[in-house]
Structures are given as C-alpha cells and as structure tokens.
Design an enzyme around this catalytic site. Structure first.
Site, PDB file in Angstrom:
ATOM      1  N   CYS A   1      53.282 108.392  30.400  1.00 28.13           N
ATOM      2  CA  CYS A   1      52.506 107.191  30.075  1.00 28.13           C
ATOM      3  C   CYS A   1      51.894 106.521  31.303  1.00 28.13           C
ATOM      4  O   CYS A   1      50.785 105.985  31.221  1.00 28.13           O
ATOM      5  CB  CYS A   1      53.376 106.215  29.295  1.00 28.13           C
ATOM      6  SG  CYS A   1      53.932 106.917  27.715  1.00 28.13           S
TER       7      CYS A   1
ATOM      8  N   ASP B   1      55.442 100.351  29.511  1.00 25.70           N
ATOM      9  CA  ASP B   1      56.567 100.755  28.654  1.00 25.70           C
ATOM     10  C   ASP B   1      57.949 100.551  29.281  1.00 25.70           C
ATOM     11  O   ASP B   1      58.817 101.438  29.213  1.00 25.70           O
ATOM     12  CB  ASP B   1      56.414 102.228  28.257  1.00 25.70           C
ATOM     13  CG  ASP B   1      55.144 102.503  27.470  1.00 25.70           C
ATOM     14  OD1 ASP B   1      54.384 101.556  27.213  1.00 25.70           O
ATOM     15  OD2 ASP B   1      54.909 103.674  27.124  1.00 25.70           O
TER      16      ASP B   1
ATOM     17  N   LYS C   1      50.961 100.108  21.485  1.00 24.40           N
ATOM     18  CA  LYS C   1      50.303 101.402  21.340  1.00 24.40           C
ATOM     19  C   LYS C   1      51.199 102.344  20.536  1.00 24.40           C
ATOM     20  O   LYS C   1      52.387 102.062  20.333  1.00 24.40           O
ATOM     21  CB  LYS C   1      49.998 102.013  22.706  1.00 24.40           C
ATOM     22  CG  LYS C   1      51.212 102.308  23.577  1.00 24.40           C
ATOM     23  CD  LYS C   1      50.794 102.717  24.977  1.00 24.40           C
ATOM     24  CE  LYS C   1      51.968 103.068  25.877  1.00 24.40           C
ATOM     25  NZ  LYS C   1      52.651 104.315  25.514  1.00 24.40           N
TER      26      LYS C   1
END
Length: 222
Positions: free
Chosen positions: A153, A8, A108
C-alpha cells in the site's frame, strides 16, 4: 503546502491483527513524532475499509488459502486473510496513533470486486478514491508518505501520488514504514525512487524543520 500521508496504520496490520506486518506497530511512534514536530500543514490517513465479503479474502474462494495467488474480477489477486472489515476493531487505527492530529481520513477497499492498495485509486485503476482531488484542492505541493506495508500500500500510494497529483514532490519516510517481504521491500524502494520519490528518514525531516526554524529566526532578528 506540506502534507503527511499515513498509510493504513491500523490494528489489522500490527501485531495481533488479522494481516500483521512484521514489526508494524513500530511505525506508530515515528509517525507521532513527525506529526508533533509541526512539519506539516495537513495530515491525511488512509484506512482499509473492506466489506465482510471482500473478494480479496481467501475465505470468499472455496478451497483456497491466504497468501495464495487467485483471481478477482478476472485479474490475478493475492488472496489475503479477512482483514480490516468495516466497523471492526481490526479496521481501527492503532490505539497509540495520535489520531487527533489527522485532518482527513481516506477510506479505501470498499468495492468487494476489486482490491485497493493505493490510497488514491483501486487496483484496476478504474475508480479514484478522491484523495488526489482533495490534495490538489488543498494546494499540496510536498507530500511525505509512511505506513504499512512498504511493498504494497505504501509503494502503490507513492507511485500514484506522483502520477495523480500534478507537481507534487513526494518523499518516503522509510523508517516510518514496514514491509511484508524483504525482497519486496527492496523492489518497492527501487520502484518508488524510479517514480521520482525521495527516500528520507524521520531524522532528516525533523532536522529540516529545525533548520527552517533557525533560518526564520535569523531573518526575523535582522
């Protein structure tokens, strides 16, 4: 097969983004260096890719505010600012990230009814993203992980890698990660270590590449 997983590294989690991680953009230069050193056979990047009405957004819960605890699909859920909405600049990879070196992008968080911190599965563990199968099919046996945010994450991706990719050795490149809460980062490092991941620095990774090259050169000269 050695793989680097970039978690990310998106505008939304860097300065000026809708859910900026403190100093988040500092991971970009380290990630680029790791990719440029030739340490990996494969580079994968996860990308938060939320619909505009994602249930983790505080805006979808009347009277609630970002960073409050709420519920989503009957389970506790941190309510976030709207972030990384599909097709927006906030969801793009950071412009300084050397995205040309990325071999595979795993999106995602597309299901509005459940959040997805891990690059491998949704938070309710009911649905896989497909990344574990991708890595297994590619023959990955060493996975280095870095990105944003350490205490969300990155941590969930590391723990799930250990659970869902049989036999994989996982390392966390800690100076290529940034977190939201210092206490949460400390707890995340302990949890990742407890799951069997090694905590390393980018300097150790680069030195390992140099050592391997030196050994190979020595052998070829004999």
């Amino acid at each position: 097969m050695k793989c680097l997983l970039l978690v990310d590294i998106q505008n939304g989690f860097c300065s000026g983004g809708n859910l900026a991680v403190p100093d988040g953009e500092a991971v970009v230069a380290v990630a680029n260096r790791l990719m440029a050193e030739g340490a990996y056979d494969l580079v994968v990047a996860s990308q938060d890719w939320h619909p505009a009405d994602h249930g983790s957004f505080a805006s979808q819960h009347p009277g609630r505010h970002p960073f409050e605890m709420g519920t989503l699909h009957g389970k506790p859920q941190m309510l976030w600012p709207d972030h990384c909405v599909q097709g927006t600049a906030d969801a793009d990879f950071h412009p300084a990230l050397d995205a040309a070196r990325i071999d595979h992008v795993q999106r995602k968080g597309e299901n509005r009814n459940v959040d997805s911190y891990s690059a491998f599965r949704d938070n309710d563990h009911a649905a896989l993203t497909g990344l574990s199968r991708y890595l297994i099919d590619a023959g990955v046996d060493q996975l280095d992980v870095c990105g944003l945010a350490t205490d969300y994450c990155v941590k969930d991706s590391v723990v799930d890698a250990r659970l869902l990719v049989p036999g994989v050795a996982v390392r966390v490149v800690i100076d290529a990660c940034r977190g939201i809460d210092p206490g949460g980062v400390t707890a995340a490092i302990a949890e990742m270590s407890g799951a069997g991941a090694r905590i390393v620095t980018s300097g150790e990774v680069v030195q390992g590449v140099k050592d391997d090259a030196s050994i190979s050169a020595h052998r070829s000269s004999r």
